[in-house]
Design a protein around this motif. Structure first.
Motif, PDB file in Angstrom:
ATOM      1  N   ASP A   1     -33.913  44.037  -5.730  1.00  0.00           N
ATOM      2  CA  ASP A   1     -33.635  44.326  -4.324  1.00  0.00           C
ATOM      3  C   ASP A   1     -34.934  44.400  -3.520  1.00  0.00           C
ATOM      4  O   ASP A   1     -35.028  43.863  -2.402  1.00  0.00           O
ATOM      5  N   ALA A   2     -35.940  45.080  -4.094  1.00  0.00           N
ATOM      6  CA  ALA A   2     -37.236  45.187  -3.409  1.00  0.00           C
ATOM      7  C   ALA A   2     -37.879  43.817  -3.253  1.00  0.00           C
ATOM      8  O   ALA A   2     -38.464  43.502  -2.203  1.00  0.00           O
ATOM      9  N   TYR A   3     -37.752  43.011  -4.289  1.00  0.00           N
ATOM     10  CA  TYR A   3     -38.333  41.656  -4.272  1.00  0.00           C
ATOM     11  C   TYR A   3     -37.634  40.799  -3.210  1.00  0.00           C
ATOM     12  O   TYR A   3     -38.285  40.068  -2.458  1.00  0.00           O
TER      13      TYR A   3
ATOM     14  N   LYS B   1     -36.123  41.915  -0.465  1.00  0.00           N
ATOM     15  CA  LYS B   1     -36.576  42.409   0.840  1.00  0.00           C
ATOM     16  C   LYS B   1     -37.978  41.906   1.159  1.00  0.00           C
ATOM     17  O   LYS B   1     -38.283  41.551   2.305  1.00  0.00           O
ATOM     18  N   LEU B   2     -38.817  41.878   0.134  1.00  0.00           N
ATOM     19  CA  LEU B   2     -40.188  41.406   0.299  1.00  0.00           C
ATOM     20  C   LEU B   2     -40.215  39.944   0.754  1.00  0.00           C
ATOM     21  O   LEU B   2     -40.918  39.577   1.714  1.00  0.00           O
TER      22      LEU B   2
ATOM     23  N   SER C   1     -43.129  56.796 -13.299  1.00  0.00           N
ATOM     24  CA  SER C   1     -42.071  57.508 -12.578  1.00  0.00           C
ATOM     25  C   SER C   1     -42.270  59.008 -12.756  1.00  0.00           C
ATOM     26  O   SER C   1     -41.412  59.721 -13.255  1.00  0.00           O
TER      27      SER C   1
ATOM     28  N   LYS D   1     -33.038  47.429  -8.936  1.00  0.00           N
ATOM     29  CA  LYS D   1     -33.839  48.014  -7.862  1.00  0.00           C
ATOM     30  C   LYS D   1     -35.052  47.143  -7.551  1.00  0.00           C
ATOM     31  O   LYS D   1     -35.404  46.933  -6.380  1.00  0.00           O
ATOM     32  N   PHE D   2     -35.697  46.636  -8.593  1.00  0.00           N
ATOM     33  CA  PHE D   2     -36.860  45.773  -8.383  1.00  0.00           C
ATOM     34  C   PHE D   2     -36.444  44.430  -7.782  1.00  0.00           C
ATOM     35  O   PHE D   2     -37.162  43.857  -6.966  1.00  0.00           O
TER      36      PHE D   2
ATOM     37  N   SER E   1     -41.594  46.960  -5.744  1.00  0.00           N
ATOM     38  CA  SER E   1     -41.333  47.961  -4.708  1.00  0.00           C
ATOM     39  C   SER E   1     -42.612  48.330  -3.962  1.00  0.00           C
ATOM     40  O   SER E   1     -42.608  48.500  -2.736  1.00  0.00           O
TER      41      SER E   1
ATOM     42  N   GLU F   1     -43.500  45.471  -1.710  1.00  0.00           N
ATOM     43  CA  GLU F   1     -42.559  45.356  -0.591  1.00  0.00           C
ATOM     44  C   GLU F   1     -42.932  46.339   0.517  1.00  0.00           C
ATOM     45  O   GLU F   1     -42.960  45.980   1.711  1.00  0.00           O
ATOM     46  N   LYS F   2     -43.260  47.576   0.136  1.00  0.00           N
ATOM     47  CA  LYS F   2     -43.665  48.570   1.133  1.00  0.00           C
ATOM     48  C   LYS F   2     -44.967  48.164   1.813  1.00  0.00           C
ATOM     49  O   LYS F   2     -45.129  48.331   3.027  1.00  0.00           O
TER      50      LYS F   2
ATOM     51  N   ASN G   1     -45.971  47.083  -8.511  1.00  0.00           N
ATOM     52  CA  ASN G   1     -44.660  46.544  -8.879  1.00  0.00           C
ATOM     53  C   ASN G   1     -44.020  45.968  -7.623  1.00  0.00           C
ATOM     54  O   ASN G   1     -44.586  46.090  -6.521  1.00  0.00           O
TER      55      ASN G   1
END
Length: 366
Positions: free
Chosen positions: A346-348, A350-351, A264, A343-344, A46, A49-50, A44
């Protein structure tokens, strides 16, 4: 045989909720497949992104792809597709051994499209064509706007993983979209035996949101109970679907069952068991997608027995008591869906910024 091997005998498949290059390069993913009967993998925004911002493994690809393309989103999906293809090839023997029932790897559409039906369909088609692997699923969020996209893409023969699913009323709508998509495909004279789909319930986030409310109301007997009760009720809806005349007609024409997937599933509350969202949800036609820590915990001390159809009366009581206590579970699950999308996103974001930063560094080096 360890518990991860034994769980398959109960009809459940364990998937990994992780994808990065380190786990493939190190041989760890192959070891999980070979030794622990790992049946698939999900990704996904997140997770990517990590992987991308947390290592240098993608720097060379960013440099190379950016020579031809300036759009960071396109660069990301080019890199993601490369990883997905590699993982799918590693799981191909599992896919073949299970006659196409398992061995899937999932890639999600952009979270910016979660409320955009037309945009979702367009990107699903593009990703499916570019990935070009039979054992890949494209993830579509289980939003209201996602429902027609799910039906359309299934009708086109694309494997779909419905993600960010929280509420039972929405799940009923998803079973309708699933069957409708296969019916549409049959009407066009196309085969449906090779179309796979899963419906992914996000569980621990339910308890994270509702437990503080329960503690305030001193309803301690319900703390940590709602997500599992909801999952058990979801499985009852699944059983209703596969026993319906409508699905039996599809199954007679070769349709695969749309399995329920528990997502989750790491314990967020340290007071809970580290296998809390695994042991009570074991059963036929189910998948549990676990982060690495939970896989290690279950391998070490997980107990395996069929549990998903047990304690149904208790699950009903939990949900009834929740309602009687003035907590609207449908309101909770809609809020979780909205928050999950954000949340996804935001992660996207940041990515994409991480990719941009790496491109900028390369320009400075020149």
């Amino acid at each position: 045989m360890n518990p991860l091997n034994k769980i398959r005998k109960e009809g459940q498949s364990i998937w990994l909720d992780l994808l990065d290059r380190e786990i493939m390069n190190s041989g760890k993913l192959q070891s999980l497949i070979d030794n622990d009967d790992l049946g698939g993998l999900t990704s996904n925004p997140s997770i990517f992104e990590k992987a991308i911002s947390g290592s240098s493994d993608y720097n060379e690809d960013i440099a190379n792809f950016s020579k031809e393309e300036d759009d960071n989103a396109i660069i990301f999906f080019d890199m993601a597709i490369k990883d997905i293809q590699r993982a799918a090839d590693m799981f191909k023997p599992v896919f073949d051994k299970t006659n196409g029932k398992d061995g899937f790897v999932s890639l999600e559409v952009s979270p910016l499209l979660a409320r955009n039906t037309v945009g979702t369909i367009k990107q699903v088609r593009e990703l499916w064509k570019k990935v070009d692997r039979k054992n890949v699923m494209i993830k579509i969020p289980g939003t209201e706007e996602g429902l027609p996209a799910i039906r359309e893409c299934l009708s086109e023969g694309i494997n779909i993983n419905i993600t960010l699913l929280f509420g039972l009323p929405r799940y009923r709508e998803i079973t309708e979209a699933f069957m409708g998509g296969l019916e549409d495909r049959l009407k066009e004279g196309e085969p449906i035996n090779n179309v796979a789909s899963v419906a992914s319930f996000f569980l621990s986030r339910i308890d994270v949101m509702v437990d503080p409310m329960l503690k305030k109301k001193r309803a301690d007997d319900l703390v940590g109970e709602v997500a599992i009760a909801s999952a058990k009720k979801a499985y009852q809806i699944y059983l209703e679907m596969i026993s319906s005349d409508r699905f039996k007609k599809l199954e007679a024409n070769g349709a695969q069952r749309q399995r329920v997937l528990w997502a989750s599933t790491s314990s967020k509350d340290p007071a809970f068991s580290d296998v809390k969202y695994v042991e009570p949800l074991i059963g036929k036609d189910t998948i549990n997608t676990l982060p690495m820590d939970t896989i290690d915990a279950f391998r070490d001390h997980g107990k395996v027995t069929e549990t998903i159809t047990q304690d149904i009366d208790h699950a009903r009581k939990v949900m009834n008591d929740l309602k009687a206590g003035g907590i609207d579970i449908n309101e909770i699950t809609q809020k979780l869906e909205d928050e999950g999308i954000e949340k996804f996103k935001d992660a996207y974001d940041k990515l994409l910024k991480s990719i941009d930063s790496q491109k900028y560094k390369k320009r400075l080096e020149k």
